[in-house]
Design a protein around this motif. Sequence first.
Motif, mmCIF file in Angstrom:
data_model
loop_
_atom_site.group_PDB
_atom_site.id
_atom_site.type_symbol
_atom_site.label_atom_id
_atom_site.label_comp_id
_atom_site.label_asym_id
_atom_site.label_seq_id
_atom_site.Cartn_x
_atom_site.Cartn_y
_atom_site.Cartn_z
ATOM 1 N N ASN A 1 -6.731 20.808 2.176
ATOM 2 C CA ASN A 1 -8.125 21.235 3.167
ATOM 3 C C ASN A 1 -8.213 19.986 3.999
ATOM 4 O OD1 ASN A 1 -8.741 19.002 1.360
ATOM 5 N ND2 ASN A 1 -10.373 20.090 0.373
ATOM 6 N N LEU A 2 -7.534 18.861 3.737
ATOM 7 C CA LEU A 2 -7.520 17.769 5.028
ATOM 8 C C LEU A 2 -6.239 17.764 5.863
ATOM 9 C CD1 LEU A 2 -8.964 14.867 3.181
ATOM 10 C CD2 LEU A 2 -9.835 15.774 5.190
ATOM 11 N N LYS A 3 -5.201 17.669 5.403
ATOM 12 C CA LYS A 3 -3.960 17.831 6.045
ATOM 13 C C LYS A 3 -3.339 19.294 6.369
ATOM 14 C CE LYS A 3 -2.422 14.794 2.903
ATOM 15 N NZ LYS A 3 -1.649 13.788 2.255
ATOM 16 N N MET A 4 -4.148 19.832 7.368
ATOM 17 C CA MET A 4 -3.955 21.313 7.424
ATOM 18 C C MET A 4 -2.687 21.541 8.099
ATOM 19 S SD MET A 4 -6.800 22.391 6.812
ATOM 20 C CE MET A 4 -6.939 24.234 7.363
ATOM 21 N N SER A 5 -1.713 20.651 8.464
ATOM 22 C CA SER A 5 -0.490 20.693 8.805
ATOM 23 C C SER A 5 0.444 20.983 7.756
ATOM 24 C CB SER A 5 -0.047 19.589 9.682
ATOM 25 O OG SER A 5 0.085 18.381 8.810
ATOM 26 N N LEU A 6 0.038 20.567 6.701
ATOM 27 C CA LEU A 6 0.862 20.862 5.454
ATOM 28 C C LEU A 6 0.746 22.549 4.896
ATOM 29 C CD1 LEU A 6 0.308 17.871 3.327
ATOM 30 C CD2 LEU A 6 2.405 18.422 4.554
ATOM 31 N N ALA B 1 -7.411 21.806 -1.749
ATOM 32 C CA ALA B 1 -7.728 20.505 -2.314
ATOM 33 C C ALA B 1 -7.215 19.460 -1.343
ATOM 34 C CB ALA B 1 -7.107 20.221 -3.634
ATOM 35 N N ASP B 2 -7.614 18.079 -1.434
ATOM 36 C CA ASP B 2 -7.445 16.895 -0.400
ATOM 37 C C ASP B 2 -5.972 16.349 -0.868
ATOM 38 O OD1 ASP B 2 -8.419 15.860 -2.610
ATOM 39 O OD2 ASP B 2 -9.503 14.505 -1.560
ATOM 40 N N LYS B 3 -5.599 16.451 -2.192
ATOM 41 C CA LYS B 3 -4.538 15.705 -2.759
ATOM 42 C C LYS B 3 -3.456 16.565 -3.661
ATOM 43 C CE LYS B 3 -6.985 11.450 -3.836
ATOM 44 N NZ LYS B 3 -8.046 11.780 -3.001
ATOM 45 N N GLY B 4 -2.067 16.209 -3.220
ATOM 46 C CA GLY B 4 -0.905 17.008 -3.814
ATOM 47 C C GLY B 4 -1.207 17.005 -5.339
ATOM 48 N N ASP B 5 -1.543 16.087 -5.751
ATOM 49 C CA ASP B 5 -1.658 16.061 -7.306
ATOM 50 C C ASP B 5 -2.517 17.112 -7.833
ATOM 51 O OD1 ASP B 5 0.087 13.739 -7.655
ATOM 52 O OD2 ASP B 5 -1.319 12.437 -7.582
ATOM 53 N N ASN C 1 0.918 -1.062 -0.206
ATOM 54 C CA ASN C 1 0.112 0.050 -0.045
ATOM 55 C C ASN C 1 0.727 1.077 -0.043
ATOM 56 O OD1 ASN C 1 -1.500 2.281 1.724
ATOM 57 N ND2 ASN C 1 -2.953 0.882 0.796
ATOM 58 N N SER C 2 0.307 2.164 -0.892
ATOM 59 C CA SER C 2 1.128 3.493 -0.775
ATOM 60 C C SER C 2 0.328 4.695 -1.304
ATOM 61 C CB SER C 2 2.498 3.478 -1.744
ATOM 62 O OG SER C 2 2.047 3.843 -3.087
ATOM 63 N N SER C 3 0.958 5.812 -1.091
ATOM 64 C CA SER C 3 0.102 6.831 -1.668
ATOM 65 C C SER C 3 -0.086 7.060 -3.062
ATOM 66 C CB SER C 3 0.615 7.972 -0.952
ATOM 67 O OG SER C 3 1.873 8.563 -1.549
ATOM 68 N N VAL C 4 -0.658 7.507 -3.751
ATOM 69 C CA VAL C 4 -0.938 7.707 -5.097
ATOM 70 C C VAL C 4 0.393 8.276 -5.641
ATOM 71 C CG1 VAL C 4 -1.914 8.530 -7.023
ATOM 72 C CG2 VAL C 4 -3.423 7.673 -5.063
ATOM 73 N N SER D 1 -2.131 -1.583 -3.391
ATOM 74 C CA SER D 1 -3.306 -0.609 -3.420
ATOM 75 C C SER D 1 -2.829 0.710 -3.228
ATOM 76 C CB SER D 1 -4.159 -1.255 -2.134
ATOM 77 O OG SER D 1 -3.453 -1.214 -0.981
ATOM 78 N N THR D 2 -3.443 1.956 -3.611
ATOM 79 C CA THR D 2 -3.113 3.238 -3.273
ATOM 80 C C THR D 2 -4.061 3.756 -2.531
ATOM 81 O OG1 THR D 2 -3.935 3.869 -5.389
ATOM 82 C CG2 THR D 2 -1.521 3.208 -5.140
ATOM 83 N N SER D 3 -3.779 4.558 -1.518
ATOM 84 C CA SER D 3 -5.105 5.192 -0.678
ATOM 85 C C SER D 3 -4.090 6.447 -0.146
ATOM 86 C CB SER D 3 -5.436 4.264 0.219
ATOM 87 O OG SER D 3 -4.357 3.740 1.164
ATOM 88 N N ASP D 4 -5.024 7.351 0.494
ATOM 89 C CA ASP D 4 -4.508 8.647 1.117
ATOM 90 C C ASP D 4 -3.834 7.981 2.384
ATOM 91 O OD1 ASP D 4 -5.403 10.257 -1.002
ATOM 92 O OD2 ASP D 4 -7.236 10.628 0.268
#
Lengths: 318, 318
Positions: free
Chosen positions: A194-199, A221-225, A98-101, A127-130
């Motif tokens: 918008n999800l990982k506010m620490s970033l 957005a929720d994803k770096g991509d 499993n890894s991030s996209v 499998s890829t997931s957040d």
Amino acid sequence: MADKSGEMELFVRAVALGSFSSAARALTITPSAVSKAVGRLEDRLGVQLLDRSTRSIRLTAEGQVYYLDCLRIVNEIDELERTLLARRNVPHGRLRVNSSVPIARRHLLPILPEFLARYPEIELDLSTSDEVLDLIESSADVAVRISPLQNSSLRARKIFDFRRIVVAAPDYLARHGMPARPADLSAHNCLAFNLKMSLNEWPFIEDGRSFTLPVQGNFRADKGDTLHELAVAGLGIARLANFMIDDDLRDGRLVPLLEDFHPNDTMGVYAVFFPQKHMPARIRCFVDFLIEKLGRYTLRVPQEPARRPASPVAHRVA
Amino acid sequence: MADKSGEMELFVRAVALGSFSSAARALTITPSAVSKAVGRLEDRLGVQLLDRSTRSIRLTAEGQVYYLDCLRIVNEIDELERTLLARRNVPHGRLRVNSSVPIARRHLLPILPEFLARYPEIELDLSTSDEVLDLIESSADVAVRISPLQNSSLRARKIFDFRRIVVAAPDYLARHGMPARPADLSAHNCLAFNLKMSLNEWPFIEDGRSFTLPVQGNFRADKGDTLHELAVAGLGIARLANFMIDDDLRDGRLVPLLEDFHPNDTMGVYAVFFPQKHMPARIRCFVDFLIEKLGRYTLRVPQEPARRPASPVAHRVA
DNA sequence: AGGATTTGTGCGTGCCGGTCACAGGGCGGG
DNA sequence: CCCGCCCTGTGACCGGCACGCACAAATCCT
């Protein structure tokens, strides 16, 4: 619980070699031990298996039929254990990763074909997931994650380091100007999570002083991509992992900003897995393979804005 | 030498029953023992066989393949031992019996058919030979002999007692007269042995005094059967085992002499065999059968000249 | 939520199975 | 022909292993 197999093994050896003494020598024990083991076996079975003279041994009728079955069983045990011992060292079976996209796209996908070719008996489930939700509990053998998880029951091995780089499209910079120091970001449109506010707290060093700067803009957005694509499109400034934007930096679609102010904005990418007393070979091999193939990427972390080492894209198979 | 089979057995039971605890209960040991045994097994194989949660166990991929082979082997061991244990109690196999010719003819042959019918899996080898030479070393399992052999490494069980009787044919007595006391034998033609000379010393008791009387005549032979036939033919006086001449006494072909002078001229017939820790059932059964069928013969030893118990001939099958 | 059950571990201990020493007995060689 | 080596078996001794016990952690059920 008597040691049936041990007694059987000694019995077989004694019969095969023709004497208790030779069996004892073969197993580096004393003849006495062999004699007693066979005696125990006979007592347990209630049947005399060997006629002993002081000079030799001879199978009784019962011993003959017992010997054949015994030999077969001993060999089966031996073969079973040798098979298992051999398979232990041959990576095989289903390996769930499993890894991030982004990590999957930029790092794993390019090298996995070679991995599968090297270990044909491994069946890979990727499998890829957040990164946020998924524990390794998502029924995966290995997770490729950023930062060693705090869950102490897991083990993490660092694969490589990466940097986060503040970038923008040349087009955007032409329209809004190049920020000269971190504080200038407040006048820019910073693309945020918008999800990982620490970033959204960007770390900087200025005049020898470390601090984090909250950034904001008109898009989250929720994803770096997603932020990546919008940054290339010239919507604003983003802070993105270097491996996401290698191509864009090389081809000039993105330009690094404020590089002197965050020289140590690095994090590690880790292989995370359950430590277990007997680690399956497939897991060990996979982690080793990741480090073998991706570990060199660490060298990119030191700032070398002029040089251009081999891009991870080079890993892609034709 | 680790107890492979024991660990395998515990592993199989744990998998089959679904938990260490139930396996432990089934084997009346503690769960700790099961846990440790499986742990040892895994350490020895270097492979994790079970995924344990605190509440249940689950086979790993390796454990599954191992379990199947393991189950097969454990069952094979179990079946092998049960087979052997069962066969131990079912008399079977080749039983080699040795006896003298007269005993075989008069005692063994009449009852052996019933023995073979009772124990169909026994294969009987009967060999007859003179009593002097043959040790039990003549590759026999049981020897039916007169007098317990002095060889202390052998074991002897008495089957029955017999008497030696001094007899002659009525015809002979009519011609030479009936001896009234032992000393009269010196005037008679006594049929003697030429090999076992000790048998030519006939024991008597006269006036409360025991003595042996050397006898002689004009004929010697090596076998009692020979003397027997010549005695019936009226050649002279012979001292013969009562079981050899039952028929002749009953039918009057021979007449006992001097009966009051050797009331205790008895000897035992013994089954002689190698004592061994695990006596094969066929030997035990055979000796028991001999005593069961021939032991009553002992009752004949007390002098009962008038009565006529069942002759051994009655044992003959139709 | 809490009791009950399950797996795993550390420690102590009993016992099984080993070595050691010696006896008895054959087979071979001097 | 006899001596000696090597075989097996037994008894005494003992050391290590495997079990039991008690406890901890975790999870399921009520």
